[in-house]
Scaffold this active site. Sequence first.
Site, PDB file in Angstrom:
ATOM      1  N   GLU A 186       0.872  -1.184   0.000  1.00  0.00           N
ATOM      2  CA  GLU A 186       0.000   0.000   0.000  1.00  0.00           C
ATOM      3  C   GLU A 186       0.903   1.226   0.000  1.00  0.00           C
ATOM      4  O   GLU A 186       2.122   1.114   0.086  1.00  0.00           O
ATOM      5  CB  GLU A 186      -0.938  -0.022   1.209  1.00  0.00           C
ATOM      6  CG  GLU A 186      -2.026  -1.085   1.070  1.00  0.00           C
ATOM      7  CD  GLU A 186      -2.980  -1.117   2.259  1.00  0.00           C
ATOM      8  OE1 GLU A 186      -4.162  -0.848   2.042  1.00  0.00           O
ATOM      9  OE2 GLU A 186      -2.555  -1.398   3.381  1.00  0.00           O
TER      10      GLU A 186
ATOM     11  N   HIS B 181      -9.059   9.470   4.098  1.00  0.00           N
ATOM     12  CA  HIS B 181      -8.637   8.492   3.085  1.00  0.00           C
ATOM     13  C   HIS B 181      -8.936   9.078   1.710  1.00  0.00           C
ATOM     14  O   HIS B 181     -10.003   9.661   1.508  1.00  0.00           O
ATOM     15  CB  HIS B 181      -9.412   7.178   3.288  1.00  0.00           C
ATOM     16  CG  HIS B 181      -8.792   6.006   2.597  1.00  0.00           C
ATOM     17  ND1 HIS B 181      -8.768   5.882   1.218  1.00  0.00           N
ATOM     18  CD2 HIS B 181      -8.171   4.904   3.077  1.00  0.00           C
ATOM     19  CE1 HIS B 181      -8.152   4.750   0.893  1.00  0.00           C
ATOM     20  NE2 HIS B 181      -7.778   4.132   1.999  1.00  0.00           N
TER      21      HIS B 181
ATOM     22  N   ARG C 216      -0.697   8.888   2.389  1.00  0.00           N
ATOM     23  CA  ARG C 216      -2.141   9.110   2.261  1.00  0.00           C
ATOM     24  C   ARG C 216      -2.540  10.589   2.295  1.00  0.00           C
ATOM     25  O   ARG C 216      -3.413  11.017   1.545  1.00  0.00           O
ATOM     26  CB  ARG C 216      -2.812   8.383   3.428  1.00  0.00           C
ATOM     27  CG  ARG C 216      -4.205   7.990   3.172  1.00  0.00           C
ATOM     28  CD  ARG C 216      -4.665   7.043   4.243  1.00  0.00           C
ATOM     29  NE  ARG C 216      -4.473   5.666   3.854  1.00  0.00           N
ATOM     30  CZ  ARG C 216      -4.812   4.623   4.627  1.00  0.00           C
ATOM     31  NH1 ARG C 216      -5.353   4.829   5.804  1.00  0.00           N
ATOM     32  NH2 ARG C 216      -4.638   3.399   4.207  1.00  0.00           N
TER      33      ARG C 216
ATOM     34  N   HIS D  40     -11.323   9.020   7.917  1.00  0.00           N
ATOM     35  CA  HIS D  40     -11.062   7.580   7.945  1.00  0.00           C
ATOM     36  C   HIS D  40     -10.488   7.094   9.264  1.00  0.00           C
ATOM     37  O   HIS D  40     -10.883   6.037   9.772  1.00  0.00           O
ATOM     38  CB  HIS D  40     -10.088   7.274   6.809  1.00  0.00           C
ATOM     39  CG  HIS D  40      -9.732   5.828   6.679  1.00  0.00           C
ATOM     40  ND1 HIS D  40     -10.655   4.859   6.358  1.00  0.00           N
ATOM     41  CD2 HIS D  40      -8.543   5.166   6.815  1.00  0.00           C
ATOM     42  CE1 HIS D  40     -10.054   3.665   6.295  1.00  0.00           C
ATOM     43  NE2 HIS D  40      -8.773   3.826   6.597  1.00  0.00           N
TER      44      HIS D  40
ATOM     45  N   ARG E 175      -0.937   8.307   9.549  1.00  0.00           N
ATOM     46  CA  ARG E 175      -0.725   6.868   9.727  1.00  0.00           C
ATOM     47  C   ARG E 175      -0.341   6.182   8.414  1.00  0.00           C
ATOM     48  O   ARG E 175      -0.971   6.399   7.378  1.00  0.00           O
ATOM     49  CB  ARG E 175      -1.999   6.212  10.259  1.00  0.00           C
ATOM     50  CG  ARG E 175      -1.899   4.708  10.410  1.00  0.00           C
ATOM     51  CD  ARG E 175      -3.140   4.161  11.055  1.00  0.00           C
ATOM     52  NE  ARG E 175      -4.302   4.378  10.235  1.00  0.00           N
ATOM     53  CZ  ARG E 175      -4.831   3.467   9.418  1.00  0.00           C
ATOM     54  NH1 ARG E 175      -4.295   2.267   9.324  1.00  0.00           N
ATOM     55  NH2 ARG E 175      -5.898   3.745   8.706  1.00  0.00           N
TER      56      ARG E 175
HETATM   57  P1  FAD Z   1     -13.111  -0.467  16.609  1.00  0.00           P
HETATM   58  O1  FAD Z   1     -12.872  -1.594  15.715  1.00  0.00           O
HETATM   59  O2  FAD Z   1     -13.737   0.739  16.024  1.00  0.00           O
HETATM   60  O3  FAD Z   1     -14.013  -0.977  17.818  1.00  0.00           O
HETATM   61  C1  FAD Z   1     -14.555  -0.088  18.759  1.00  0.00           C
HETATM   62  C2  FAD Z   1     -15.569  -0.841  19.595  1.00  0.00           C
HETATM   63  O4  FAD Z   1     -15.949  -0.060  20.717  1.00  0.00           O
HETATM   64  C3  FAD Z   1     -16.857  -1.163  18.871  1.00  0.00           C
HETATM   65  O5  FAD Z   1     -17.226  -2.473  19.193  1.00  0.00           O
HETATM   66  C4  FAD Z   1     -17.861  -0.172  19.443  1.00  0.00           C
HETATM   67  O6  FAD Z   1     -19.189  -0.615  19.382  1.00  0.00           O
HETATM   68  C5  FAD Z   1     -17.370  -0.091  20.873  1.00  0.00           C
HETATM   69  N1  FAD Z   1     -17.730   1.133  21.597  1.00  0.00           N
HETATM   70  C6  FAD Z   1     -17.480   2.402  21.241  1.00  0.00           C
HETATM   71  N2  FAD Z   1     -17.957   3.246  22.175  1.00  0.00           N
HETATM   72  C7  FAD Z   1     -18.508   2.489  23.156  1.00  0.00           C
HETATM   73  C8  FAD Z   1     -19.178   2.782  24.381  1.00  0.00           C
HETATM   74  N3  FAD Z   1     -19.405   4.032  24.790  1.00  0.00           N
HETATM   75  N4  FAD Z   1     -19.611   1.752  25.132  1.00  0.00           N
HETATM   76  C9  FAD Z   1     -19.439   0.468  24.737  1.00  0.00           C
HETATM   77  N5  FAD Z   1     -18.825   0.143  23.573  1.00  0.00           N
HETATM   78  C10 FAD Z   1     -18.361   1.142  22.797  1.00  0.00           C
HETATM   79  N6  FAD Z   1      -6.584  -0.420   9.417  1.00  0.00           N
HETATM   80  C11 FAD Z   1      -5.607  -1.268   9.023  1.00  0.00           C
HETATM   81  O7  FAD Z   1      -4.604  -1.428   9.727  1.00  0.00           O
HETATM   82  N7  FAD Z   1      -5.756  -1.952   7.858  1.00  0.00           N
HETATM   83  C12 FAD Z   1      -6.835  -1.821   7.047  1.00  0.00           C
HETATM   84  O8  FAD Z   1      -6.929  -2.474   6.022  1.00  0.00           O
HETATM   85  C13 FAD Z   1      -7.852  -0.923   7.441  1.00  0.00           C
HETATM   86  N8  FAD Z   1      -8.936  -0.729   6.647  1.00  0.00           N
HETATM   87  C14 FAD Z   1      -9.957   0.050   7.123  1.00  0.00           C
HETATM   88  C15 FAD Z   1     -11.124   0.159   6.368  1.00  0.00           C
HETATM   89  C16 FAD Z   1     -12.204   0.865   6.854  1.00  0.00           C
HETATM   90  C17 FAD Z   1     -13.455   0.975   6.042  1.00  0.00           C
HETATM   91  C18 FAD Z   1     -12.107   1.502   8.113  1.00  0.00           C
HETATM   92  C19 FAD Z   1     -13.258   2.273   8.660  1.00  0.00           C
HETATM   93  C20 FAD Z   1     -10.936   1.431   8.848  1.00  0.00           C
HETATM   94  C21 FAD Z   1      -9.860   0.702   8.359  1.00  0.00           C
HETATM   95  N9  FAD Z   1      -8.676   0.585   9.087  1.00  0.00           N
HETATM   96  C22 FAD Z   1      -7.694  -0.256   8.661  1.00  0.00           C
HETATM   97  C23 FAD Z   1      -8.567   1.160  10.426  1.00  0.00           C
HETATM   98  C24 FAD Z   1      -8.843   0.053  11.447  1.00  0.00           C
HETATM   99  O9  FAD Z   1      -9.875  -0.771  10.974  1.00  0.00           O
HETATM  100  C25 FAD Z   1      -9.238   0.609  12.785  1.00  0.00           C
HETATM  101  O10 FAD Z   1      -8.363   1.617  13.166  1.00  0.00           O
HETATM  102  C26 FAD Z   1      -9.187  -0.477  13.826  1.00  0.00           C
HETATM  103  O11 FAD Z   1      -9.942  -1.575  13.399  1.00  0.00           O
HETATM  104  C27 FAD Z   1      -9.687   0.051  15.154  1.00  0.00           C
HETATM  105  O12 FAD Z   1      -9.905  -1.038  16.001  1.00  0.00           O
HETATM  106  P2  FAD Z   1     -10.386  -0.768  17.486  1.00  0.00           P
HETATM  107  O13 FAD Z   1     -10.613  -2.109  18.065  1.00  0.00           O
HETATM  108  O14 FAD Z   1      -9.475   0.163  18.136  1.00  0.00           O
HETATM  109  O15 FAD Z   1     -11.787  -0.001  17.329  1.00  0.00           O
HETATM  110  C1  SIN Z   2      -7.259   0.575   2.926  1.00  0.00           C
HETATM  111  O1  SIN Z   2      -7.465  -0.623   2.693  1.00  0.00           O
HETATM  112  O2  SIN Z   2      -7.060   1.432   2.072  1.00  0.00           O
HETATM  113  C2  SIN Z   2      -7.270   1.016   4.337  1.00  0.00           C
HETATM  114  C3  SIN Z   2      -6.030   0.614   4.966  1.00  0.00           C
HETATM  115  C4  SIN Z   2      -5.838   1.366   6.222  1.00  0.00           C
HETATM  116  O3  SIN Z   2      -6.640   2.215   6.579  1.00  0.00           O
HETATM  117  O4  SIN Z   2      -4.823   1.101   6.859  1.00  0.00           O
END
Ligand code: FAD
Ligand code: SIN
Length: 536
Positions: free
Chosen positions: A120, A237, A284, A345, A380
């Site tokens: 990427e 993004h 990015r 994003h 990032r």
């Molecule tokens: P999240 O996965 O967002 O989980 C947060 C959790 O907290 C959820 O379950 C939510 O319901 C819960 N929550 C929130 N507030 C509360 C509350 N008040 N009480 C109880 N529960 C709560 N990153 C990469 O490294 N590679 C990728 O390919 C990539 N692709 C992406 C594609 C998309 C479309 C998106 C949106 C993001 C992408 N990212 C990618 C970024 C990455 O997915 C996220 O940064 C990462 O998954 C965050 O994980 P997390 O567990 O910290 O939070």
């Molecule tokens: C993507 O697949 O372009 C998202 C990857 C990322 O947010 O790290």
Amino acid sequence: MKYSKYSAVIIGSGIAGLYSALKIEQQANLPDGLLLITKSRLGESNSRYAQGGMVAVMKENKSDSTASHISDTIKAGAGLSEFNTVKFISENSDKVVHDLLKFGVQFDCDENNNLCFTKEAAHSVRRILHSGGDATGRMIEQALCKKVKENSNIEIYEQTVATELLVSNSKCKGLVVFNDLTQEYETIYASAIILATGGIGQLYKYTTNPVGATGDGLALAYNAGAVMQDMEFVQFHPTALAIDGEENRFLISEAVRGEGAKLCDADGLEYMSQYDERKELAPRDIVTRANFNEMMKNHTDNVYLNATCIESSKLAKRFPNISKKCLENGIDIAHDFIPVAPAAHYFMGGVKTDLKGQTSINGLFAIGEVASTGLHGGNRLASNSLLECVVCAYAAADYLKTLELNAPKQIDEEIKSEIDKYKNEDEVLEELDTKSLKSTLQDIMWDYVGILRDEKSLTTALEKINKIQFPRKSKCLSRDEYEFRNMLTVAKLVASCALSRKESRGAHCRTDYPESREECIHSIITKEEGVPEFVK
Ligand code: FAD
Ligand code: SIN
């Protein structure tokens, strides 16, 4: 109100929360048990939608090295990444991948069963693992959810919103939760509270993030007195599918550019070489500004991604979900240009933590997108987020195993008076129109605290945000109201930190201060101080 106690409580069930639960259960001594709470269904999160993949510097990938990954991360981070954090996360990547495999996560392999690596933007080599083609988040999340559900030592509360962290004598001792189905509150006492609540994409009109990304954990931590870091750094993004209709915009993964797709205008004219010699694979923030600039220049709502140069069988195999989603919208990516535009994003700022996930408040930990470990700096590097979630969850569990996790025996007097407010009726009884309130705030953030900012736009944003009336003094009536209250808190922090940082760096682009200052400094804000400070 019901009271309960646990050794540890994890808030959030994305990849950071799920993996923390599994590792803490495996590693730590939990005499009072382990609870995982999540505001919707288990696994509903940003994590589920991750596409491109997860960075891993694997020993078998001979073209890669931690030195190269560290250097790429720091370059993309525009000088603001912390070297020790980057090194720690990179050096632990091989180990956590092997651990994920043990938990049943399957990464895509070639016909000889060797792991496949993709590329990427701003990565100098192929080092990104993926799963299910372009469904990496869903595949990891499903495997971890299965293990969490099977583990009888992990208690789960779904549809439960954390509404407040309870702090007394400088220690986080518990939290209040609200069950969105039964409308009941519960006070939970715990020795360790782990925020894994994700990011803030829903603060913006255009975002790739699903509806739950409302910055709750950031608001909870800030209100509890935690130190917040680099709150002005929002990653946009460059290539979200520019078709409206849902609450968020579908992502067209950077991996599509990694495999050779080109950005162009409606006539197919490619423009990225005018912006950066790395063209489509520049960091990015640079590609986002290029797309935004082309849209402004040509008065259009989108630019195009041309993936027709990639062999159609490869497109279908590598990007099955992107192909399907585009087809549902009448776009055959093997033959048509894909209309794309930037969208909010990822949040680089967050609750400041060390490498054990420890925040500035004793007993309170933060892991994943809600945390600011110093890995991402000002921008990032793609696919470093999932890696950060798992490495930091692993490290926090390692640390928690060294602690006595006995839940506090009784409720402090100071906290008792704090939670009394949940017993009182609020003066405004009818539910607020949160849909319209959220949309007003999302427009303000997009228009004035977006990809390009200046003093005038940020001052206007703060004036407009401060005018939004939120009538609840103590408790709210629904999950939506709690979310909106949190969004308002976080929006003010993002706008005021952006106003204070008088330079451009990474994703923070001030048109009135286009240069980066020589010194790289973090912004810090606490509720007590109320205004951002800058520290080394
Ligand atoms: P999240 O996965 O967002 O989980 C947060 C959790 O907290 C959820 O379950 C939510 O319901 C819960 N929550 C929130 N507030 C509360 C509350 N008040 N009480 C109880 N529960 C709560 N990153 C990469 O490294 N590679 C990728 O390919 C990539 N692709 C992406 C594609 C998309 C479309 C998106 C949106 C993001 C992408 N990212 C990618 C970024 C990455 O997915 C996220 O940064 C990462 O998954 C965050 O994980 P997390 O567990 O910290 O939070
Ligand atoms: C993507 O697949 O372009 C998202 C990857 C990322 O947010 O790290």
